[in-house]
Enzyme design. Structure first.
Site, mmCIF file in Angstrom:
data_model
loop_
_atom_site.group_PDB
_atom_site.id
_atom_site.type_symbol
_atom_site.label_atom_id
_atom_site.label_comp_id
_atom_site.label_asym_id
_atom_site.label_seq_id
_atom_site.Cartn_x
_atom_site.Cartn_y
_atom_site.Cartn_z
ATOM 1 N N GLU A 426 0.819 -1.216 0.000
ATOM 2 C CA GLU A 426 0.000 0.000 0.000
ATOM 3 C C GLU A 426 0.850 1.261 0.000
ATOM 4 O OE1 GLU A 426 -2.754 -0.054 3.295
ATOM 5 O OE2 GLU A 426 -1.224 -0.694 4.698
ATOM 6 N N CYS A 497 -7.214 -6.003 -1.336
ATOM 7 C CA CYS A 497 -8.217 -5.850 -0.282
ATOM 8 C C CYS A 497 -8.689 -4.399 -0.165
ATOM 9 C CB CYS A 497 -7.686 -6.354 1.057
ATOM 10 S SG CYS A 497 -6.270 -5.418 1.624
HETATM 11 C C1 PEP Z 1 -6.003 0.034 1.917
HETATM 12 O O1 PEP Z 1 -5.260 0.977 2.217
HETATM 13 O O2 PEP Z 1 -6.356 -0.218 0.749
HETATM 14 C C2 PEP Z 1 -6.521 -0.869 2.951
HETATM 15 C C3 PEP Z 1 -7.194 -1.952 2.661
HETATM 16 O O3 PEP Z 1 -6.328 -0.491 4.249
HETATM 17 P P1 PEP Z 1 -7.196 0.669 4.945
HETATM 18 O O4 PEP Z 1 -8.289 1.070 4.000
HETATM 19 O O5 PEP Z 1 -7.733 0.097 6.197
HETATM 20 O O6 PEP Z 1 -6.195 1.723 5.147
HETATM 21 MG MG MG Z 2 -4.408 1.027 4.211
#
Ligand code: PEP
Ligand code: MG
Length: 537
Positions: A426, A497
């Protein structure tokens, strides 16, 4: 009837009563009490509870940061046991027959005034501590929060809602959210999608709506206040149609998630707590691809203990009956702030002290979570993944902490299974280094929400920038493709995800890229399965 346009961040249609949630700190109200002994006892019990909380904070600070930093809580204990302070509270309750909250608030004001007028800066600073301990007692004493006044399912209207506020609502009381601030990729919007309830942002809210009937049209982004009969009938009919459409998707339950050319995609669901498990099962998700464990922390009054976490992870592992449960380790920071863990104010919190950086700085807390996950692994098919990775060194540091945890469990004869270790991709750094990182881990899960904000340098929280925040941007898609290629070269699997995993326009493209897994909100599992089964790729 009033029809107001906002921005839809979670689909669905509901009709219900509005509850106006004001986050203004509630004023302590003064009221007369009749049973003085009982009120003093109420204060004493709250004080005892506050002392227990402060002791827990002291112990944790001592373990993590040492005696110097922990001293502040020693001072809080002394203040709360201070004879003059207690005498003042008691005498206000006795002398004026007032409630304990009011007596504590008055005492805090009186003591702060004394300290504020002292010459010595050190003592002047202590008035903050007095306020802090008194607020703790007041919070324990009272239901000062509006949320506790909701007794039926409502449409929650508020200026803004942080994830920690959102999770404090009793889920059975939430029909929908509509806020003035917020963006599609803020965690409150993500939470609404995970809970499968409609949500709107950019609604110019009005306190006078409290108690009125309304419709939230999460498909077109409208809130309709006091709808007329015809509008109401139209929406009731529409919502029944949507229910019917959802019902037809149920024929896909139990069917394989394969494209026409036979490409199998593991279709998992994202959850934030064990409450979501029934939605995961009802929508036939093939596993849990992202358990946002930080919501366990956000819902607690203090850091959840190893046992509390173990129970939640074990429940997920058991209920998923051998299907994969990927637990993401604590990802706090930016919009996900723990009310009980104060950190320095940061100018750029999204790029600041968050996620794995917090865990690698507070290793005892990290180990508590890892121990809980490893213990739960004995009850199902558990994997772990780590958020916000930017370097190989971080992965190595994590691995050595994991090795310590495993050794400790073995020394205590506690069973655990070998848990797959994955990282989230990410940050652009992780995507660019994915060839190197793939040699060190068992899988990648692409967090496109953060990957987009860091690749495009656009704050995902800032709704003013929403037209620049594009997860579908070619730069993001190229990083995703590169990550998939690098993972496959090393023989590991890759999933997505982030919210882009449920983008109906991109399903074909992801299959073409070779994605192995998609993890989406439970309500999107069947619509995405339908698209994958129809895909020619
Ligand atoms: C994302 O950053 O895509 C992720 C799934 O984590 P979060 O949205 O919880 O930061
Ligand atoms: Mg994230």
């Amino acid at each position: 009837m009033e029809k107001i346009k906002g921005k839809r961040v979670s689909d669905g249609i509901v009709v219900g009563k509005i509850f106006f949630y004001s986050k203004q700190p509630q004023k302590v109200v003064r009221y007369k009490i009749t049973d003085i002994a009982c009120e003093i006892q109420r204060y004493e019990s709250a004080k005892e509870e506050a002392l227990i909380q402060i002791k827990a904070l002291y112990d944790r600070m001592l373990k993590e940061y040492g005696e110097n930093d922990a001293k502040i809580f020693e001072a809080h204990t002394m203040l709360l046991n201070d004879i003059d302070l207690n005498e003042s509270v008691h005498s206000l309750i006795r002398g004026q027959s007032v409630n304990a909250e009011y007596a504590v608030a008055m005492t805090a004001d009186k003591f702060c005034e004394i300290f504020d007028n002292l010459e010595d800066e050190y003592f002047r600073e202590r008035s903050k501590d007095i306020n802090d301990v008194c607020e703790r007692v007041i919070e324990i004493l009272g239901n000062n929060d509006d949320k506790d006044k909701i007794s039926e399912p409502c449409i929650i209207i508020s200026e803004d809602l942080s994830p920690s506020e959102t999770v404090q609502f009793d889920r059975k009381h939430i029909l929908a959210f509509a806020t003035e601030k917020g963006s599609s990729y803020s965690h409150t919007a993500i939470l609404a999608r995970m809970m499968d309830i409609p949500a709107l942002v950019r609604i110019p809210i009005n306190e006078a709506w409290h108690g009125k009937n309304a419709i939230i049209d999460g498909e077109n982004g409208f809130i309709i206040i006091e709808p007329d009969t015809a509008t109401l009938e139209y929406y009731i009919k529409l919502s029944k149609e949507r229910e019917k459409q959802k019902f037809y998707l149920h024929e896909l339950i139990g069917k394989e998630t394969c494209s026409k050319k036979g490409k199998k995609i593991n279709l998992y669901a994202n959850i934030s707590n064990t409450y979501d498990l029934s939605a995961v099962k009802n929508n036939d998700a093939e596993g849990i691809g992202l358990f946002r464990s930080e919501f366990l922390y956000l819902e607690s009054k203090d850091f959840p203990t190893e046992d509390q976490q173990f129970m939640a992870y074990k429940m997920a592992a058991e209920q998923m009956e051998g299907k994969k449960v990927i637990i993401r380790t604590l990802d706090i920071g930016t919009d996900k702030k723990l009310p009980y863990y104060e950190t320095d104010k940061e100018d750029n919190p999204a790029m600041g002290y968050r996620a794995i950086r917090v865990c690698l700085s507070m290793t005892e807390m990290f180990k508590t979570q890892l121990r809980a996950i490893y213990r739960a692994s004995a009850y199902g098919n558990v994997s772990i993944m780590y958020p916000m990775i930017t370097s190989l060194d971080e992965v190595k540091e994590i691995k050595s902490i994991v090795a310590e945890v495993k050794k400790e469990l073995e020394d205590s004869n506690i069973c655990y299974k070998n848990v797959e270790q994955g990282i989230m991709i990410e940050t652009p750094a992780a995507a660019v280094l994915s060839d190197v990182l793939a040699k060190e881990v068992d899988f990648f899960s692409i967090g496109s929400n953060d990957l987009t904000q860091f690749t495009l340098a656009v704050d995902r929280q800032n709704d003013k920038l929403s037209r620049f925040y594009k997860p579908q941007h070619e730069a993001v898609l190229r990083l995703i493709e590169m990550t998939i290629k690098n993972a496959h070269k090393e023989g590991i699997w890759v999933g997505i995800c982030g919210e882009i995993g449920a983008d109906i326009e991109l399903v074909d493209r992801f299959i073409e890229m070779g994605i192995d897994e998609l993890s989406v909100s439970p309500g999107m599992v069947l619509p995405i399965r339908k698209l994958i089964r129809e895909s020619e790729k």
